[in-house]
Design an enzyme around this catalytic site. Structure first.
Site, PDB file in Angstrom:
ATOM      1  N   LYS A 179       0.890  -1.176   0.000  1.00 60.17           N
ATOM      2  CA  LYS A 179       0.000   0.000   0.000  1.00 60.17           C
ATOM      3  C   LYS A 179       0.918   1.213   0.000  1.00 60.17           C
ATOM      4  CE  LYS A 179      -1.685   3.152   1.878  1.00 60.17           C
ATOM      5  NZ  LYS A 179      -1.566   4.582   1.451  1.00 60.17           N
ATOM      6  N   GLU A 253       9.422   1.303  10.937  1.00 65.91           N
ATOM      7  CA  GLU A 253      10.529   2.249  10.691  1.00 65.91           C
ATOM      8  C   GLU A 253       9.913   3.634  10.740  1.00 65.91           C
ATOM      9  OE1 GLU A 253      13.645   1.326  10.334  1.00 65.91           O
ATOM     10  OE2 GLU A 253      13.382  -0.827  10.048  1.00 65.91           O
ATOM     11  N   CYS A 287      13.841  10.646   6.915  1.00 72.52           N
ATOM     12  CA  CYS A 287      13.741  10.298   8.328  1.00 72.52           C
ATOM     13  C   CYS A 287      15.074  10.472   9.029  1.00 72.52           C
ATOM     14  CB  CYS A 287      13.236   8.871   8.461  1.00 72.52           C
ATOM     15  SG  CYS A 287      14.160   7.731   7.439  1.00 72.52           S
ATOM     16  N   GLU A 389      10.466  16.508  14.669  1.00 71.03           N
ATOM     17  CA  GLU A 389      10.900  16.230  13.305  1.00 71.03           C
ATOM     18  C   GLU A 389      10.238  17.254  12.377  1.00 71.03           C
ATOM     19  OE1 GLU A 389       9.151  12.751  11.346  1.00 71.03           O
ATOM     20  OE2 GLU A 389      11.165  12.206  10.725  1.00 71.03           O
TER      21      GLU A 389
END
Ligand code: NAP
Ligand code: MG
Length: 489
Positions: A179, A253, A287, A389
């Site tokens: 997906k 992750e 990331c 982040e």
């Protein structure tokens, strides 16, 4: 040509070896550099998701039973086909994601490399024999594929983050339903086209598109999916962990908030170069992007000035028209807004703007999600840029006096994905490598991930690994076979 390839993929799902038009409503896919619609995806329906899971289940045992050599050959063919068509696949990625064409092509070629790496690993999956507590017994530890994998992936690396899961699944003998992110579905469908061309049996790979909260969630909930391999935000990762209704293997992750420490013994020019690369590549939508930088006070002013100049030199461009631009458009309005918000927060709390701070000027940038690479200095720990982040082209810098203080600041976060350091003093290097509480630590370089080594996060950055032998192990169950042979001599 990508235009015709794109229209062939428009509104399709890849299920049981075939592209079929989706029955569900269409969702638009936008070019983030221009705001133009490049196509539509079909929101997969419950029946279509069930068909994909059923196809993957049917395909699982025969695929797992193939000798590893055959699965390796299939992955080598896939890698060759992807590399041969890297130009067209890269155009699709740039159209939907915004990164410059040369960088997109690099990502496609790295996906091809991943196919070859996992092909080789497929033939090197060994077991163990272990000593017993009585004579006449032998214990074998064998590895068996987990089963059907549901892969849910983000939009920042639309090829590699699908590819690592797909290649590891195929090498291990698992089957997979992907997906992809709603923003970048066509790269995944283009990979599926290569899977079909490579003659990989129907059902081994399936791609279903649509909203994560519906289609992704359906894979999480489906009892026929044995493992979820997820890359994305910590919030969605936690939601998946909390809403999974049955026991399932999970690899997550997740997000990061990655620090760089530049000590007094560092090579200043190398540190500036590394900081500019890892703060702004892919518009900071990585990331493992450097979010915050701590610099030893004697180097601080020189570092800040040089990083500002390096940021100002970066060329921002429409990734299709400027294939060699350093950075392109951001992938959507959401990360751009977050970048602006983190910048405003830092400036309001007293940070100093050193470079960037606004969208580039000019008609070509008017309708896309563009922003200048931005550096703010004199940052304090209460600023969002130092705590959260950003996932955008913004980095905060602060001075430090002792290395203990810098390492403590670097570790003072719920995240634990990647950390960076520049130092030439051996004692400092050892203290950084031992003291940083992160899954990946890169010292005197900023490329924390290589295919041969495990890549994963700690704390709220996730569980499990990709890459390396450890990454492949995520796709296996261990089975202990205890055999009584009765030979006691
Ligand atoms: P995201 O919002 O978490 O989405 C990731 C994927 O999950 C997308 O396919 C999304 O679908 C799907 N999803 C959303 N809600 C879901 C739900 N309730 N159930 C199941 N699936 C769901 O992340 P993103 O915004 O795409 O990507 C940015 C994040 O990814 C950042 O935090 C970044 O750090 C992280 N990331 C981590 C790594 C790593 O290796 N650790 C690598 C790259 C990125 P839709 O697209 O349809 O929403
Ligand atoms: Mg999102």
């Amino acid at each position: 040509m990508p235009a015709s390839l794109l229209s062939a993929l428009d509104g399709t799902l890849f299920i049981d070896g075939e592209f079929r038009p989706g029955a569900g409503p269409r969702l638009p896919v936008i070019n983030p550099a221009t705001g133009e619609r490049i196509g539509t995806i079909a929101a997969a329906t419950g029946d279509e998701i069930a068909a994909a899971v059923a196809a993957a289940r049917r395909a699982f045992r025969p695929w797992a039973r193939q000798v590893p050599r055959r699965r390796a050959e299939a992955l080598h063919r896939l890698g060759d086909l992807i590399a041969a068509d890297a130009g067209a696949m890269a155009r699709i990625m740039t159209l939907e994601q915004g990164k410059p064409l040369n960088e997109a092509r690099g990502e496609i070629l790295k996906l091809a490399e991943a196919c070859h790496f996992y092909a080789e690993e497929a033939t090197r999956v060994h077991g163990e024999t272990v000593p017993n507590d009585q004579p006449g017994f032998r214990s074998l530890i064998v590895r068996e594929p987990v089963g059907v994998v549901g892969a849910i992936t983000p939009w920042n690396y639309p090829a590699e983050l699908v590819g690592w899961k797909l290649c590891a699944s195929l090498a291990a003998g698992c089957t997979i339903i992907v997906k992809p992110a709603e923003l970048t579905p066509f790269t995944a469908l283009a990979i599926a086209a290569k899977v079909a061309e490579a003659g990989i049996p129907p059902g081994v790979v399936n791609v279903v598109t649509g909203k994560g909260s519906v289609v992704g969630q359906a894979l999480v909930a489906h009892p026929g999916v044995d493992k979820i391999a997820f890359t994305g935000s910590s919030a969605v990762g936690l939601h998946i962990q909390n809403t999974c209704p049955t026991i399932k293997r999970l690899s997550l992750e997740l997000g990061g908030n990655c620090p760089l420490i530049v000590t007094a013994s560092a090579d200043l020019a190398a540190a500036v170069k590394g900081a500019a690369r890892r703060s702004f590549r892919n518009m900071g939508q990585i990331c493992i992007a450097i979010n915050r930088i701590y610099v030893a006070r004697p180097l601080y002013d020189a570092f800040v000035a040089a990083l500002g100049q390096a940021a100002d030199r970066l060329v921002v461009g429409n990734g299709l028209e400027r294939p060699d631009a350093d950075v392109g458009a951001m992938a959507s309005a959401e990360p751009l807004e977050k970048t602006r918000a983190h910048l405003a927060d830092a400036l309001a709390k007293g940070a100093r703007l050193v470079a960037g701070g606004q969208a580039p000027e000019g008609a070509e940038f008017a309708r896309g999600f563009f922003f200048r690479p931005t550096v703010v200095a004199d940052c304090t720990p209460d600023m969002q840029v130092m705590r959260e982040e950003t996932f955008g082209p913004l980095v905060g810098v602060a001075p430090f006096d002792t290395l203990e203080e810098a390492i403590a600041a670097a570790n003072d976060t719920p995240y634990g994905l990647a950390a960076y350091g520049y130092a030439r003093d051996l004692t400092e290097i050892e203290r950084l490598s031992a003291g940083l509480d992160y899954g990946n630590v890169a010292l005197n370089n900023v490329d924390a991930g290589i295919m041969n080594a495990p890549y994963g996060g700690r704390k709220q950055s996730g569980v499990g690994y990709e890459h390396g032998r450890e990454g492949l192990l995520e796709y296996f169950n261990f089975k202990h076979v205890r055999l009584h042979h009765g030979v006691e001599a």
